[in-house]
Design an enzyme around this catalytic site. Structure first.
Site, PDB file in Angstrom:
ATOM      1  N   CYS A 253     -13.902   0.749   5.676  1.00 52.33           N
ATOM      2  CA  CYS A 253     -14.051   1.626   6.839  1.00 52.33           C
ATOM      3  C   CYS A 253     -13.414   2.979   6.569  1.00 52.33           C
ATOM      4  O   CYS A 253     -13.918   4.022   7.000  1.00 52.33           O
ATOM      5  CB  CYS A 253     -13.440   0.988   8.074  1.00 52.33           C
ATOM      6  SG  CYS A 253     -11.672   0.577   7.896  1.00 52.33           S
ATOM      7  N   HIS A 391      -8.143  -0.540  11.403  1.00 56.97           N
ATOM      8  CA  HIS A 391      -9.472   0.053  11.277  1.00 56.97           C
ATOM      9  C   HIS A 391      -9.348   1.574  11.240  1.00 56.97           C
ATOM     10  O   HIS A 391      -8.427   2.147  11.837  1.00 56.97           O
ATOM     11  CB  HIS A 391     -10.347  -0.381  12.452  1.00 56.97           C
ATOM     12  CG  HIS A 391     -11.796  -0.075  12.301  1.00 56.97           C
ATOM     13  ND1 HIS A 391     -12.510  -0.312  11.148  1.00 56.97           N
ATOM     14  CD2 HIS A 391     -12.706   0.461  13.176  1.00 56.97           C
ATOM     15  CE1 HIS A 391     -13.772   0.045  11.316  1.00 56.97           C
ATOM     16  NE2 HIS A 391     -13.908   0.525  12.522  1.00 56.97           N
ATOM     17  N   ASN A 413     -18.264   5.146  14.514  1.00 54.23           N
ATOM     18  CA  ASN A 413     -17.831   3.971  13.791  1.00 54.23           C
ATOM     19  C   ASN A 413     -18.721   3.741  12.570  1.00 54.23           C
ATOM     20  O   ASN A 413     -19.703   4.465  12.366  1.00 54.23           O
ATOM     21  CB  ASN A 413     -17.874   2.748  14.716  1.00 54.23           C
ATOM     22  CG  ASN A 413     -16.746   1.779  14.434  1.00 54.23           C
ATOM     23  OD1 ASN A 413     -16.290   1.648  13.301  1.00 54.23           O
ATOM     24  ND2 ASN A 413     -16.301   1.089  15.464  1.00 54.23           N
TER      25      ASN A 413
END
Length: 446
Positions: A253, A391, A413
Site C-alpha cells: 500500500c 495502512h 485508496n
C-alpha cells in the site's frame, strides 16, 4: 395589471400578500411599472454562455451593474464559472469568481466534462433517501455458507486446505454479523457496509518500520500554510490525481500511495501532465516485497535519481519479479521523499495545502473501514487512539459532508473501485484512526 390582462383574482392575491411593500414589478418589459405592497425578495438562476473569457467578463459585470440599478444584487458566493478551455481570472468588483468542474442546476449535474456516471450515482443515492433511514444490506446468517460460496466465486478466492477454508469461513461469518450490526446502527443513507474482497481476511499487519532509514529527517509544517489552508480541498479538481488502482494481495500500500504522490507532484510542476506511473517498477527494482509493508519515504528515496515508467509500459502483477526498467521509456524523475510532522488536524491540513499536491499518510484501517461503501463519510468505531498504523493511503483533500454535517478527510485508496466511493474514501475527522499521526510524506518529482 388589469390593463395588461391579468385576471382579477391574481391581482387581489398579490395585493393581499404584498401589502405595504415598496418593490416594483414590470411584466416582460411592457406596460407600466406597478408597486406591490410588502417586502419581497426576488431570486432566480441565470446561466451565461460566452465564446471567450473576455466576453464573459463583460457580460457578468454588466449583469451585476444593471442589477444594482434596480436594487438587486448578485449572490457572488453562489456564482460559479465552468470552462472547457483555459481558465482566466474573472472578477466582479473586488471578488474573484470561482471555477468549478461541475454544478447542480435544475436538479442535475452540469459539467463541460462527461458526468453521466456521477449523475446516475447521485440520483441513486438521493433515491435511497426517499425510502427511509435504515435501508441497508442485511445478510441472512443461516445462509452464511451460501453467501460464502458466492463470495469465493465472485472474488476468485483460492484456499490451500480444508483447514484454511474453515478458518476463512469463520472469519467471513463473523464479518457478516458485524456488517449487519454496523448497518443496523447506521444513521445515514449515503454510506453503508457490505461484503467485499476483505470479508475473509484477518486484520492488516502494522506497517513495517524495520527498513526505515536512520537518516530520515522530519520537518515541521510552516505556520503560513496552517493559517491559510482553505475550508475545503480536493486535488481531483486540479487534475492531480490518477485513477484508483488495486494492490490485490501484494502488501505494498505504501508504494501505491508514494507513487500517487509522485504523480500529483509531477502533474503540478509540469502544468497538468498527469501520468499513471508504475508501482510494479518500484516493487521489482527496490527492496519492496509483497509479503509485508514498508515506509513510503524509503520507497521514494530508493527510487531517487531514477525515472518511473508508465503503468501501461510496466503493468502491475501482484508479485515481485526481476527489474525490467527501461530508462528510454522513463517519464518522471523521482527526487526522493520528505517526512512531515502532522500531529493534529490543523497541521495536516496545512501540510496538504502547502504541498500543493497530494501527500502520503498512514492510518489504522480496521475491518469496518474495509467494509465501508458509498459516497458518504465512513465513521468506523473499531479504531482507538494509539493503535499501531497498518495502512498507507494518498491524502487528496478534506471537507464537510452536507448530509451528515461531518468533517472528513478525503483519500485515494489502493483497494480497487469496489470499496468506498469507487475507491475513494471520506473518513470522519473525529474518528481516532490515527490518519496523519505518523508517516506523513511528500514526494519530490519532476
Amino acid at each position: 395589471m388589469r390593463t395588461q390582462g391579468v385576471e382579477h383574482k391574481y391581482i387581489r392575491l398579490i395585493r393581499n400578500v404584498y401589502n405595504n411593500s415598496t418593490s416594483c414589478i414590470q411584466l416582460e418589459k411592457k406596460g407600466d411599472i406597478f408597486r406591490i405592497q410588502k417586502g419581497v425578495r426576488f431570486a432566480d438562476d441565470i446561466v451565461l454562455f460566452a465564446k471567450s473569457p473576455e466576453e464573459l467578463d463583460v457580460m457578468i459585470n454588466e449583469l451585476s451593474q444593471e442589477s444594482l440599478k434596480v436594487g438587486l444584487g448578485m449572490n457572488l458566493e453562489k456564482t460559479k464559472l465552468m470552462t472547457n478551455g483555459e481558465k482566466h481570472v474573472i472578477m466582479v468588483g473586488e471578488n474573484t469568481i470561482e471555477y468549478v468542474e461541475e454544478y447542480i442546476y435544475l436538479g442535475q449535474i452540469i459539467s463541460p466534462h462527461d458526468a453521466i456516471e456521477k449523475e446516475v450515482e447521485r440520483r441513486a443515492v438521493n433515491g435511497w433517501k426517499n425510502f427511509a433511514l435504515g435501508w441497508y444490506p442485511q445478510y441472512d446468517l443461516e445462509k452464511a455458507e451460501e453467501h460464502f460460496a458466492d463470495f469465493i466465486e465472485k472474488y476468485d478466492k483460492k484456499y490451500e486446505s480444508a483447514e484454511e477454508i474453515q478458518k476463512r469461513f469463520e472469519i467471513f461469518k463473523k464479518r457478516l454479523e458485524n456488517i449487519n450490526e454496523w448497518n443496523k446502527n447506521n444513521k445515514y443513507t449515503n454510506v453503508w457496509y457490505a461484503v467485499n474482497q476483505f470479508a475473509d481476511q484477518e486484520e492488516l499487519k502494522p506497517l513495517d518500520q524495520s527498513a526505515i532509514r536512520n537518516t530520515t529527517k522530519v520537518i515541521e509544517v510552516e505556520k503560513e500554510f496552517i493559517l491559510n489552508a482553505p475550508d475545503e480541498l480536493d486535488y481531483r479538481n486540479q487534475n492531480l490525481v490518477t485513477e484508483v488502482k488495486d494492490q490485490s494481495t501484494c502488501l505494498i500500500c505504501y508504494v501505491f500511495a508514494a507513487i500517487g504522490a509522485v504523480e500529483g507532484m509531477h502533474a503540478k510542476k509540469s502544468g497538468g501532465d498527469l501520468q499513471s506511473l508504475s508501482e510494479q517498477q518500484v516493487l521489482d527494482c527496490t527492496s519492496a516485497v509483497c509479503e509485508h509493508g514498508g515506509m513510503p519515504v524509503d520507497a521514494l528515496n530508493e527510487m531517487a535519481g531514477k525515472k518511473l515508467m508508465t503503468e501501461l509500459d510496466y503493468p502491475f502483477t501482484p508479485k515481485k519479479g526481476n527489474c525490467r526498467a527501461d530508462p528510454s521509456k522513463g517519464k518522471v524523475n523521482v527526487n526522493g521523499g520528505t517526512v512531515i510532522n502532522t500531529p493534529d488536524i490543523e497541521s495536516l491540513k496545512g501540510a496538504l495545502y502547502g504541498n500543493g499536491a497530494p501527500i502520503v499518510v498512514g492510518l489504522y484501517a480496521g475491518s469496518q473501514l474495509q467494509a465501508c461503501t458509498g459516497p458518504g463519510v465512513c465513521s468506523p468505531n473499531d479504531c482507538t487512539a494509539g493503535q499501531q498504523l497498518n495502512h498507507a493511503v494518498l491524502l487528496i483533500g478534506y471537507g464537510k459532508d452536507a448530509a451528515s454535517g461531518k468533517s472528513y478527510w478525503l483519500f485515494k485508496n489502493s483497494w480497487g473501485t469496489g470499496v468506498g466511493d469507487q475507491g475513494f474514501f471520506k473518513l470522519d475527522m473525529s474518528c481516532p484512526c490515527g490518519l496523519g499521526s505518523a508517516y506523513t510524506t511528500t514526494a519530490d518529482a519532476d
